[in-house]
Write a protein that holds these residues in place. Structure first.
Motif, PDB file in Angstrom:
ATOM      1  N   PHE A  28      94.598 -72.266  22.557  1.00 49.91           N
ATOM      2  CA  PHE A  28      95.066 -72.443  21.190  1.00 49.91           C
ATOM      3  C   PHE A  28      94.800 -71.223  20.320  1.00 49.91           C
ATOM      4  CE2 PHE A  28      96.274 -74.779  17.497  1.00 49.91           C
ATOM      5  CZ  PHE A  28      95.365 -74.497  16.496  1.00 49.91           C
ATOM      6  N   SER A  29      93.619 -70.659  20.434  1.00 48.66           N
ATOM      7  CA  SER A  29      93.218 -69.554  19.563  1.00 48.66           C
ATOM      8  C   SER A  29      93.961 -68.251  19.857  1.00 48.66           C
ATOM      9  CB  SER A  29      91.715 -69.321  19.667  1.00 48.66           C
ATOM     10  OG  SER A  29      91.363 -68.965  20.985  1.00 48.66           O
ATOM     11  N   HIS A  30      94.776 -68.244  20.900  1.00 45.84           N
ATOM     12  CA  HIS A  30      95.513 -67.030  21.285  1.00 45.84           C
ATOM     13  C   HIS A  30      96.939 -67.001  20.736  1.00 45.84           C
ATOM     14  CE1 HIS A  30      92.903 -65.677  24.943  1.00 45.84           C
ATOM     15  NE2 HIS A  30      92.180 -66.096  23.917  1.00 45.84           N
ATOM     16  N   TYR A  31      97.337 -68.061  20.022  1.00 44.14           N
ATOM     17  CA  TYR A  31      98.721 -68.154  19.595  1.00 44.14           C
ATOM     18  C   TYR A  31      98.860 -68.494  18.110  1.00 44.14           C
ATOM     19  CZ  TYR A  31     100.063 -68.147  24.500  1.00 44.14           C
ATOM     20  OH  TYR A  31     100.256 -67.797  25.804  1.00 44.14           O
ATOM     21  N   ASP A  32      99.861 -67.872  17.493  1.00 41.76           N
ATOM     22  CA  ASP A  32     100.274 -68.297  16.166  1.00 41.76           C
ATOM     23  C   ASP A  32     100.901 -69.689  16.279  1.00 41.76           C
ATOM     24  OD1 ASP A  32     101.583 -65.038  15.054  1.00 41.76           O
ATOM     25  OD2 ASP A  32      99.589 -65.685  15.723  1.00 41.76           O
ATOM     26  N   MET A  33     100.862 -70.429  15.165  1.00 42.07           N
ATOM     27  CA  MET A  33     101.401 -71.781  15.158  1.00 42.07           C
ATOM     28  C   MET A  33     102.358 -71.965  13.986  1.00 42.07           C
ATOM     29  SD  MET A  33     100.086 -73.505  17.708  1.00 42.07           S
ATOM     30  CE  MET A  33     100.433 -75.192  17.194  1.00 42.07           C
ATOM     31  N   ALA A  48     106.286 -73.652   7.723  1.00 47.04           N
ATOM     32  CA  ALA A  48     105.172 -72.728   7.546  1.00 47.04           C
ATOM     33  C   ALA A  48     104.693 -72.230   8.902  1.00 47.04           C
ATOM     34  CB  ALA A  48     104.013 -73.411   6.814  1.00 47.04           C
ATOM     35  N   ALA A  49     104.028 -71.075   8.898  1.00 44.88           N
ATOM     36  CA  ALA A  49     103.441 -70.524  10.114  1.00 44.88           C
ATOM     37  C   ALA A  49     102.120 -69.854   9.768  1.00 44.88           C
ATOM     38  CB  ALA A  49     104.391 -69.526  10.772  1.00 44.88           C
ATOM     39  N   ILE A  50     101.258 -69.762  10.779  1.00 42.90           N
ATOM     40  CA  ILE A  50      99.948 -69.161  10.587  1.00 42.90           C
ATOM     41  C   ILE A  50      99.608 -68.339  11.823  1.00 42.90           C
ATOM     42  CG2 ILE A  50      98.747 -71.202  11.513  1.00 42.90           C
ATOM     43  CD1 ILE A  50      96.537 -70.645   9.390  1.00 42.90           C
ATOM     44  N   THR A  51      99.014 -67.164  11.599  1.00 37.81           N
ATOM     45  CA  THR A  51      98.650 -66.314  12.725  1.00 37.81           C
ATOM     46  C   THR A  51      97.449 -66.878  13.472  1.00 37.81           C
ATOM     47  OG1 THR A  51      97.393 -64.932  11.180  1.00 37.81           O
ATOM     48  CG2 THR A  51      99.630 -64.220  11.739  1.00 37.81           C
ATOM     49  N   LEU A  52      97.184 -66.352  14.644  1.00 44.19           N
ATOM     50  CA  LEU A  52      96.199 -66.946  15.539  1.00 44.19           C
ATOM     51  C   LEU A  52      94.798 -66.998  14.960  1.00 44.19           C
ATOM     52  CD1 LEU A  52      94.516 -64.355  16.946  1.00 44.19           C
ATOM     53  CD2 LEU A  52      96.698 -64.030  18.057  1.00 44.19           C
ATOM     54  N   ASP A  53      94.474 -66.052  14.088  1.00 42.75           N
ATOM     55  CA  ASP A  53      93.150 -66.056  13.467  1.00 42.75           C
ATOM     56  C   ASP A  53      93.159 -66.635  12.064  1.00 42.75           C
ATOM     57  OD1 ASP A  53      93.029 -62.551  12.360  1.00 42.75           O
ATOM     58  OD2 ASP A  53      94.539 -64.126  12.129  1.00 42.75           O
ATOM     59  N   GLY A  54      94.300 -67.135  11.636  1.00 40.02           N
ATOM     60  CA  GLY A  54      94.419 -67.687  10.293  1.00 40.02           C
ATOM     61  C   GLY A  54      94.509 -66.660   9.191  1.00 40.02           C
ATOM     62  N   GLY A  55      94.612 -65.396   9.555  1.00 37.92           N
ATOM     63  CA  GLY A  55      94.573 -64.349   8.557  1.00 37.92           C
ATOM     64  C   GLY A  55      95.840 -64.187   7.744  1.00 37.92           C
ATOM     65  N   SER A  56      96.958 -64.611   8.288  1.00 34.13           N
ATOM     66  CA  SER A  56      98.228 -64.504   7.567  1.00 34.13           C
ATOM     67  C   SER A  56      98.975 -65.829   7.656  1.00 34.13           C
ATOM     68  CB  SER A  56      99.093 -63.381   8.141  1.00 34.13           C
ATOM     69  OG  SER A  56      98.490 -62.130   7.935  1.00 34.13           O
ATOM     70  N   TYR A  93     107.825 -84.276  10.707  1.00 34.21           N
ATOM     71  CA  TYR A  93     107.163 -82.977  10.736  1.00 34.21           C
ATOM     72  C   TYR A  93     106.639 -82.702  12.145  1.00 34.21           C
ATOM     73  CZ  TYR A  93     107.578 -82.456   5.730  1.00 34.21           C
ATOM     74  OH  TYR A  93     108.096 -82.296   4.466  1.00 34.21           O
ATOM     75  N   TYR A  94     106.975 -81.504  12.645  1.00 32.21           N
ATOM     76  CA  TYR A  94     106.604 -81.091  13.991  1.00 32.21           C
ATOM     77  C   TYR A  94     105.770 -79.811  13.940  1.00 32.21           C
ATOM     78  CZ  TYR A  94     110.601 -84.005  15.411  1.00 32.21           C
ATOM     79  OH  TYR A  94     111.485 -85.040  15.600  1.00 32.21           O
ATOM     80  N   CYS A  95     104.783 -79.726  14.825  1.00 36.59           N
ATOM     81  CA  CYS A  95     104.109 -78.451  15.020  1.00 36.59           C
ATOM     82  C   CYS A  95     104.606 -77.857  16.344  1.00 36.59           C
ATOM     83  CB  CYS A  95     102.599 -78.612  15.049  1.00 36.59           C
ATOM     84  SG  CYS A  95     101.994 -79.664  16.371  1.00 36.59           S
ATOM     85  N   ALA A  96     104.445 -76.561  16.473  1.00 32.87           N
ATOM     86  CA  ALA A  96     104.909 -75.886  17.683  1.00 32.87           C
ATOM     87  C   ALA A  96     104.162 -74.571  17.849  1.00 32.87           C
ATOM     88  CB  ALA A  96     106.410 -75.657  17.612  1.00 32.87           C
ATOM     89  N   VAL A  97     104.198 -74.051  19.059  1.00 34.43           N
ATOM     90  CA  VAL A  97     103.519 -72.807  19.407  1.00 34.43           C
ATOM     91  C   VAL A  97     104.506 -71.645  19.296  1.00 34.43           C
ATOM     92  CG1 VAL A  97     102.167 -71.604  21.143  1.00 34.43           C
ATOM     93  CG2 VAL A  97     102.068 -74.095  21.022  1.00 34.43           C
ATOM     94  N   PHE A  98     104.122 -70.624  18.553  1.00 38.98           N
ATOM     95  CA  PHE A  98     104.981 -69.463  18.355  1.00 38.98           C
ATOM     96  C   PHE A  98     104.863 -68.514  19.541  1.00 38.98           C
ATOM     97  CE2 PHE A  98     107.457 -66.556  16.035  1.00 38.98           C
ATOM     98  CZ  PHE A  98     106.875 -65.301  16.036  1.00 38.98           C
TER      99      PHE A  98
END
Length: 122
Positions: A28-33, A48-56, A93-98
Motif C-alpha cells: 500500500f505504501s508504495h502507491y498513490d491512491m 481526489a488523489a494522494i501521493t504514496l507518502d501523503g505529501g501531495s 464512491y470508489y477507491c483505486a490504486v494509481f
C-alpha cells in the motif's frame, strides 16, 4: 489487489461524512491512491488523489475546498472526508490504486472494489 470501501450512508445537505478504503494484497505504501465516484446514469469521475507518502493531494474542481483526502500507511487505509455535502455529491464512491499517468484518468487505476454509496438529501 483488494480494496474495501466503507462509511457511506444518508446525510442531509450541508452535512459531513467520511468514507474509508482498506487495501490489501499489495504494498500500500508504495502507491498513490485515488477516489472516484459514479452517480446514477453518469460516468465514473475523478474526485481526489494522494501521493504514496501523503505529501501531495489533488482534487476535482467540484469538490475542492469541501473534500479532503488522506491516508494512514500503517493501517493500509485511505480516507475521504466530505464536508458541506450537496445533493450533487450523491454517488457510489470508489477507491483505486494509481498506476501512473494522469490522476483524473480512470484508466490509470486498478483494483476498484465494490464502492460505498453516499446519498445526500436536500
Amino acid at each position: 489487489v483488494q480494496l474495501q470501501a466503507s462509511g457511506g450512508g444518508l446525510v442531509q445537505a450541508g452535512g459531513s461524512l467520511r468514507v474509508s478504503c482498506i487495501a490489501s494484497g499489495y504494498r500500500f505504501s508504495h502507491y498513490d491512491m485515488g477516489w472516484f465516484r459514479q452517480a446514477p446514469g453518469k460516468e465514473r469521475e475523478f474526485v481526489a488523489a494522494i501521493t504514496l507518502d501523503g505529501g501531495s493531494r489533488y482534487y476535482a474542481d467540484s469538490v475542492k475546498g469541501r473534500f479532503t483526502i488522506s491516508r494512514d500507511n500503517a493501517k493500509n487505509t485511505v480516507y475521504l472526508q466530505m464536508n458541506s455535502l450537496e445533493p450533487e455529491d450523491t454517488a457510489v464512491y470508489y477507491c483505486a490504486v494509481f498506476t501512473g499517468g494522469r490522476y483524473y484518468d480512470r484508466s490509470n487505476y486498478v483494483g476498484w472494489g465494490q464502492g460505498t454509496l453516499v446519498t445526500v438529501s436536500s
